[in-house]
Scaffold this motif. Structure first.
Motif, mmCIF file in Angstrom:
data_model
loop_
_atom_site.group_PDB
_atom_site.id
_atom_site.type_symbol
_atom_site.label_atom_id
_atom_site.label_comp_id
_atom_site.label_asym_id
_atom_site.label_seq_id
_atom_site.Cartn_x
_atom_site.Cartn_y
_atom_site.Cartn_z
ATOM 1 N N LEU A 1 -0.323 14.083 -2.793
ATOM 2 C CA LEU A 1 -1.145 13.834 -1.620
ATOM 3 C C LEU A 1 -0.919 14.973 -0.645
ATOM 4 O O LEU A 1 0.189 15.493 -0.539
ATOM 5 N N GLY A 2 -1.963 15.328 0.054
ATOM 6 C CA GLY A 2 -1.873 16.414 1.034
ATOM 7 C C GLY A 2 -1.068 15.980 2.238
ATOM 8 O O GLY A 2 0.022 15.440 2.118
ATOM 9 N N GLY A 3 -1.632 16.128 3.391
ATOM 10 C CA GLY A 3 -0.938 15.807 4.630
ATOM 11 C C GLY A 3 -0.956 14.331 4.965
ATOM 12 O O GLY A 3 -1.431 13.490 4.197
ATOM 13 N N ASP A 4 -0.431 14.037 6.132
ATOM 14 C CA ASP A 4 -0.321 12.664 6.598
ATOM 15 C C ASP A 4 -1.672 11.962 6.708
ATOM 16 O O ASP A 4 -1.785 10.778 6.428
ATOM 17 N N ARG A 5 -2.693 12.697 7.108
ATOM 18 C CA ARG A 5 -4.024 12.078 7.227
ATOM 19 C C ARG A 5 -4.559 11.638 5.864
ATOM 20 O O ARG A 5 -5.195 10.606 5.748
ATOM 21 N N MET B 1 -8.596 11.659 -1.780
ATOM 22 C CA MET B 1 -7.670 12.655 -2.323
ATOM 23 C C MET B 1 -8.379 13.913 -2.818
ATOM 24 O O MET B 1 -7.778 14.715 -3.534
ATOM 25 N N ASP B 2 -9.621 14.109 -2.447
ATOM 26 C CA ASP B 2 -10.404 15.250 -2.926
ATOM 27 C C ASP B 2 -9.667 16.587 -2.855
ATOM 28 O O ASP B 2 -9.727 17.371 -3.784
ATOM 29 N N ALA C 1 0.835 -1.208 0.000
ATOM 30 C CA ALA C 1 0.000 0.000 0.000
ATOM 31 C C ALA C 1 0.869 1.256 0.000
ATOM 32 O O ALA C 1 0.585 2.211 -0.740
ATOM 33 N N GLN C 2 1.929 1.266 0.811
ATOM 34 C CA GLN C 2 2.839 2.410 0.821
ATOM 35 C C GLN C 2 3.475 2.623 -0.547
ATOM 36 O O GLN C 2 3.596 3.750 -1.019
ATOM 37 N N GLU C 3 3.895 1.534 -1.165
ATOM 38 C CA GLU C 3 4.544 1.634 -2.482
ATOM 39 C C GLU C 3 3.568 2.177 -3.530
ATOM 40 O O GLU C 3 3.953 2.976 -4.389
ATOM 41 N N ALA C 4 2.315 1.763 -3.459
ATOM 42 C CA ALA C 4 1.311 2.279 -4.402
ATOM 43 C C ALA C 4 1.147 3.793 -4.237
ATOM 44 O O ALA C 4 1.059 4.526 -5.226
ATOM 45 N N VAL C 5 1.125 4.256 -2.999
ATOM 46 C CA VAL C 5 0.999 5.696 -2.740
ATOM 47 C C VAL C 5 2.228 6.431 -3.264
ATOM 48 O O VAL C 5 2.105 7.480 -3.910
ATOM 49 N N VAL D 1 -2.682 10.796 3.235
ATOM 50 C CA VAL D 1 -1.879 9.630 2.880
ATOM 51 C C VAL D 1 -2.425 8.397 3.594
ATOM 52 O O VAL D 1 -2.604 7.336 2.993
ATOM 53 N N THR D 2 -2.713 8.544 4.866
ATOM 54 C CA THR D 2 -3.227 7.437 5.664
ATOM 55 C C THR D 2 -4.586 6.961 5.156
ATOM 56 O O THR D 2 -4.846 5.757 5.112
ATOM 57 N N SER D 3 -5.430 7.885 4.752
ATOM 58 C CA SER D 3 -6.745 7.508 4.216
ATOM 59 C C SER D 3 -6.594 6.697 2.938
ATOM 60 O O SER D 3 -7.291 5.694 2.741
ATOM 61 N N VAL D 4 -5.681 7.106 2.069
ATOM 62 C CA VAL D 4 -5.451 6.376 0.823
ATOM 63 C C VAL D 4 -4.870 4.999 1.127
ATOM 64 O O VAL D 4 -5.320 3.981 0.575
#
Length: 186
Positions: free
Chosen positions: A46-50, A149-150, A32-36, A52-55
């Motif tokens: 991607l915006g902030g850490d939250r 990612m809206d 999942a991390q690699e996909a992001v 990234v975590t949602s994705v």
């Protein structure tokens, strides 16, 4: 996906289903991390850490669902339940540890498990073609990632997820589950 997957155990001897779920969970987190990371390299900021975590959470939920579909009919129902339960618990722990590092202290496991449970219900409505997710499953994942990612205003996220990311995700999860559990993946 150029990510090396770790599917071999260092210590010899018998492994429980829970031991195997732990290895699959660690790989799912890495996949999942690699996909992001790949999406960011492809120009999907991607915006902030939250965010990234949602994705990552959406991708994890998809990969757990794929794992369940792979083992369906190859493990008995009790074993399958134990595997998915252990997999989810390990992923909740990994996610909590990483969120505490990214975002700061907090109780993250509950929200993560709630999201997983909600996605299990949602994904159960879709068909899989044997062990392969149907287009509607891929599109659902794409919609969830796009929604997460809206704030980035990237209108092509859904297409990136469906056309580029999911083939690699599916290939990786089949390799991991197949090798760690010794089940058929095709």
């Amino acid at each position: 996906m150029a990510l090396p997957l770790k599917t071999k155990f260092r210590k010899k001897g018998p492994k429980t289903l829970e031991d195997r779920a732990s290895v699959v969970a660690t790989n799912i987190w890495r996949i999942a991390q690699e996909a992001v990371r790949h999406m960011e390299k492809e120009g999907y900021p991607l915006g902030g850490d939250r965010q990234v975590t949602s994705v990552i959470t959406e991708i994890i939920a998809f990969l757990v669902q794929c794992s369940d579909r792979i083992v369906f009919g190859q493990l008995n129902e009790e074993e399958r339940g134990r595997f998915i339960n252990a997999l989810s618990k390990h992923l909740a722990r990994i996610t909590s540890v990483n969120l505490e590092e990214f975002v700061g202290p907090g109780a993250y496991a509950g929200d993560f498990i709630n999201t997983l449970n909600a996605r299990f219900v949602d994904y159960s409505e879709f068909e899989f073609n044997g062990r392969n997710p149907s287009y509607s499953v891929l599109r659902y994942l794409g919609e969830k990632v796009s929604r997460a990612m809206d704030a980035t205003d990237s209108k092509w996220v859904l297409e990136q997820v469906v056309d580029v990311e999911t083939p690699e995700l599916i290939k990786a999860i089949k390799k991991v589950v197949g090798e760690v559990l010794g089940v058929q993946v095709s």
